[in-house]
Design an enzyme around this catalytic site. Sequence first.
Site, PDB file in Angstrom:
ATOM      1  N   GLY A  55       0.848  -1.179   0.000  1.00  0.00           N
ATOM      2  CA  GLY A  55       0.000   0.000   0.000  1.00  0.00           C
ATOM      3  C   GLY A  55       0.883   1.228   0.000  1.00  0.00           C
ATOM      4  O   GLY A  55       1.782   1.364   0.842  1.00  0.00           O
ATOM      5  N   ALA A  56       0.668   2.129  -0.955  1.00  0.00           N
ATOM      6  CA  ALA A  56       1.587   3.248  -1.145  1.00  0.00           C
ATOM      7  C   ALA A  56       1.817   4.082   0.115  1.00  0.00           C
ATOM      8  O   ALA A  56       2.970   4.359   0.479  1.00  0.00           O
ATOM      9  CB  ALA A  56       1.086   4.131  -2.297  1.00  0.00           C
ATOM     10  N   GLN A 199      -5.171  -9.599  -2.305  1.00  0.00           N
ATOM     11  CA  GLN A 199      -5.282  -8.590  -1.246  1.00  0.00           C
ATOM     12  C   GLN A 199      -6.728  -8.352  -0.833  1.00  0.00           C
ATOM     13  O   GLN A 199      -7.013  -8.057   0.323  1.00  0.00           O
ATOM     14  CB  GLN A 199      -4.648  -7.270  -1.698  1.00  0.00           C
ATOM     15  CG  GLN A 199      -3.145  -7.320  -1.843  1.00  0.00           C
ATOM     16  CD  GLN A 199      -2.720  -7.567  -3.278  1.00  0.00           C
ATOM     17  OE1 GLN A 199      -3.418  -8.243  -4.052  1.00  0.00           O
ATOM     18  NE2 GLN A 199      -1.587  -7.016  -3.663  1.00  0.00           N
ATOM     19  N   ASP A 240      -1.272   4.142  -6.386  1.00  0.00           N
ATOM     20  CA  ASP A 240       0.138   4.097  -6.037  1.00  0.00           C
ATOM     21  C   ASP A 240       0.894   5.273  -6.632  1.00  0.00           C
ATOM     22  O   ASP A 240       1.945   5.647  -6.123  1.00  0.00           O
ATOM     23  CB  ASP A 240       0.757   2.779  -6.510  1.00  0.00           C
ATOM     24  CG  ASP A 240       0.338   1.623  -5.623  1.00  0.00           C
ATOM     25  OD1 ASP A 240       1.130   1.259  -4.734  1.00  0.00           O
ATOM     26  OD2 ASP A 240      -0.777   1.104  -5.787  1.00  0.00           O
ATOM     27  N   LYS A 251      -3.282  -1.030  -8.484  1.00  0.00           N
ATOM     28  CA  LYS A 251      -3.143  -2.478  -8.579  1.00  0.00           C
ATOM     29  C   LYS A 251      -3.706  -3.007  -9.900  1.00  0.00           C
ATOM     30  O   LYS A 251      -4.739  -2.548 -10.379  1.00  0.00           O
ATOM     31  CB  LYS A 251      -3.867  -3.140  -7.403  1.00  0.00           C
ATOM     32  CG  LYS A 251      -3.717  -4.643  -7.319  1.00  0.00           C
ATOM     33  CD  LYS A 251      -2.257  -5.069  -7.221  1.00  0.00           C
ATOM     34  CE  LYS A 251      -1.534  -4.434  -6.069  1.00  0.00           C
ATOM     35  NZ  LYS A 251      -0.087  -4.790  -6.019  1.00  0.00           N
TER      36      LYS A 251
END
Length: 347
Positions: A55-56, A199, A240, A251
């Site tokens: 996760g960014a 995820q 991201d 993603k």
Amino acid sequence: MSEPKDGVDSVRPLQWQDGALRVLDQRKLPDQVVYEEFAGASGVAEAIASMRVRGAPAIGIAAAYGVVLAARDRYAANPDAWKDDIAEDFGILAASRPTAVNLFWALDRMREAIASIAGDPTPALLAVARAIHEDDIRANRRMGELGAELLAGSTGLLTHCNTGSLATGGYGTALGVIRTAWAMERPAVFAGETRPWLQGARLTVWELEQDGIPATLIADSAAAWLMKAGKVQWVLVGADRIAANGDTANKIGTYSLAVNARHHGVKFMVVAPTSTIDWKTPSGDSIEIEQRSKTELLGSHFLREGSVIDAWNPVFDVTPAGLIDAIVTEAGVVRNPSQGGMQALRR
């Protein structure tokens, strides 16, 4: 560190404790809840690269703490040259994940702080890392409020990947909007599996279960049929990296969701802090897309020597701004994003 404030914010993936960074190993969820401790920058970088941290925003926060650990070690080894020596650690952390711009944003914040430090750098840099962490949580709650306003009257929401507390400092980006919306109107929540790392199936529905928010898991390939059935009015995703014109890297599978949403008249929302916007990247064409190992897709039968089967495994794709109805940040909302609309966030 900010603790969860209510029943819909109970997960913290990163914890600074006793001079080390505790990381919730997301590869082991939902079957095991295991925290690992990292006391050096190389360990934090490996935690990011190996998907323990993902996760960014969470990657950026972890990297900031990694700089704290690096500075402590470099100063102890050589107080006179630590600022030069730490360049190696910055390089290791920067190489851990190339697509998430929050990583480089956080490293820049830490680099700027280092420039003005004299003496032991640990207390000052820890204060900066903690501020990055706390600011992220506050930004997420603000985005939750702004995004939920756009969802008024919606009865069904679909999300992709994991954009909750596990992907951030806490509360979440797109999942934060869903948390806020659910507290207000109780819409149905759908989550895609998000292959190949699952995820959605492993992390998103686990998070929602922790907070007592009902959700329905679907196969990624069922999303278009769900939209055609009229079950959802909005798709909500994180990011991201967002280019200056609003093109968004997220993603893998996000782009196809946006195409399907536009075809079915479903609205599409990107939720991300302004630190995810890369103003130096004019469009999505310039975004580097991380390619991961074929072993994440292929079973052992096809990995044997002499097999003629290969795999293509991009981790992200880019959704053009023209397919996005709203980009929600803590600084405001950009509807139908364009170069001009995005620039308004810089004021």
